[in-house]
Scaffold this active site. Sequence first.
Site, short mmCIF file in Angstrom:
data_model
loop_
_atom_site.label_atom_id
_atom_site.label_comp_id
_atom_site.label_asym_id
_atom_site.label_seq_id
_atom_site.Cartn_x
_atom_site.Cartn_y
_atom_site.Cartn_z
N ARG A 3 0.85 -1.18 0.00
CA ARG A 3 0.00 0.00 0.00
C ARG A 3 0.89 1.24 0.00
O ARG A 3 1.94 1.27 0.65
CB ARG A 3 -0.93 0.02 1.22
CG ARG A 3 -2.08 -0.97 1.13
CD ARG A 3 -3.04 -0.59 0.03
NE ARG A 3 -4.19 -1.49 -0.07
CZ ARG A 3 -4.27 -2.52 -0.89
NH1 ARG A 3 -3.23 -2.83 -1.66
NH2 ARG A 3 -5.36 -3.26 -0.95
N GLU A 33 -3.54 8.24 -5.36
CA GLU A 33 -3.70 7.65 -6.68
C GLU A 33 -4.95 8.19 -7.36
O GLU A 33 -5.95 8.41 -6.68
CB GLU A 33 -3.81 6.12 -6.55
CG GLU A 33 -2.57 5.49 -5.93
CD GLU A 33 -2.70 3.97 -5.78
OE1 GLU A 33 -3.66 3.39 -6.33
OE2 GLU A 33 -1.84 3.36 -5.12
N HIS A 64 -0.42 0.63 -10.10
CA HIS A 64 -1.20 -0.20 -9.17
C HIS A 64 -1.83 -1.37 -9.93
O HIS A 64 -3.04 -1.59 -9.91
CB HIS A 64 -2.28 0.64 -8.49
CG HIS A 64 -2.77 0.01 -7.21
ND1 HIS A 64 -3.28 0.75 -6.16
CD2 HIS A 64 -2.83 -1.29 -6.79
CE1 HIS A 64 -3.63 -0.07 -5.17
NE2 HIS A 64 -3.37 -1.31 -5.54
#
Length: 346
Positions: free
Chosen positions: A249, A278, A297
Amino acid sequence: MDPSTQRRKDIDTRRKTVALIGEIYHSTALDLLREHVDVVVLDNPSSSEIAEAFMNAQGAIVRYPFPVNDLVLAQASRLVVVASSGRGTDSIDIDACTRHGVAVVNNPGLGTLPVSEHAMGAMLALARRLFECARAVREPQAWPRRTQLDIMDLHGRTLGIVGLGLIGSEMARKCRAAFDMNVIAYDPHVSPQLAEHLGVTLLPDLHELLRRSDVVSLHCELNAQSRGMIGEAELRQMQARAFLVNTSRGKVVQQAALVRALQEGWIAGAALDVYEDEPLSSTTPLFALPNLLLSPHIAGLSGDALYQLAHSAVRQVLDALSARRPAHLVNPNVWDEARTRLEPIH
């Protein structure tokens, strides 16, 4: 009887509504969902638009980073279940859902193989300087300097894993088998017996792991203990030739400290698949760092994993809306309350 036919017979046929917040990972799962419920799709909604959709929905599937919090739940009196599109529930306020009597489900275990493969690939790209090699081929002036790339052989090196859960354990197994790496780990929630079974040396101190590792790979969950756990003090503990890989994360790493570490040479390089915020801003200083490998991601989003994640989320929502306990409840204590929002099934 065919299993899919049995599932159709088991599902309550009266139409309910599911809000799909953000794109679902696989179209076949959306087709399955639409067989049984009405679907409201919101591709890029505001919080107010999510709140409005939740007013009339019995279920929801939510993709990060769209928030599920007190604000959007305030008038969601019919909502039974919220499913994360993946494993993580970072944007879903579990406490708020519990207060509002809404069950939360996620999809654990499905990212183990793709995330470990991505982390391993990132480690290889850093150690072998693959992105710099690609530039050397394209730039004639760089070709003569190819012997100055300081390529690291991984065989026999030390890999430090932070978070020895399913993904961390798979990463350890792969790297021991492929490169005969010495694997050490930091995870206060793992027993020495499990680590020993994996052939991993469990360390009680994070800083010791950072000092000893040639590559540090982060696989911990985001919680109060791990948030910001890799900052300036930790990065300065690492060897100057070491690499950092983060597929866990974004908020586990203090991004500003990492930028300084890469600019000033505290470490040799890093690979990030996750970020504090993000998607990344076009002005982020990360883009200017030549020793940083970036991906959007995507570590857990292989074709196989996308299919499995989407179908897991849909199956659990359909189960919940038919008053069957979903397989992966994050807040199981609220299930009995949540199911009372369903009309009796006759």
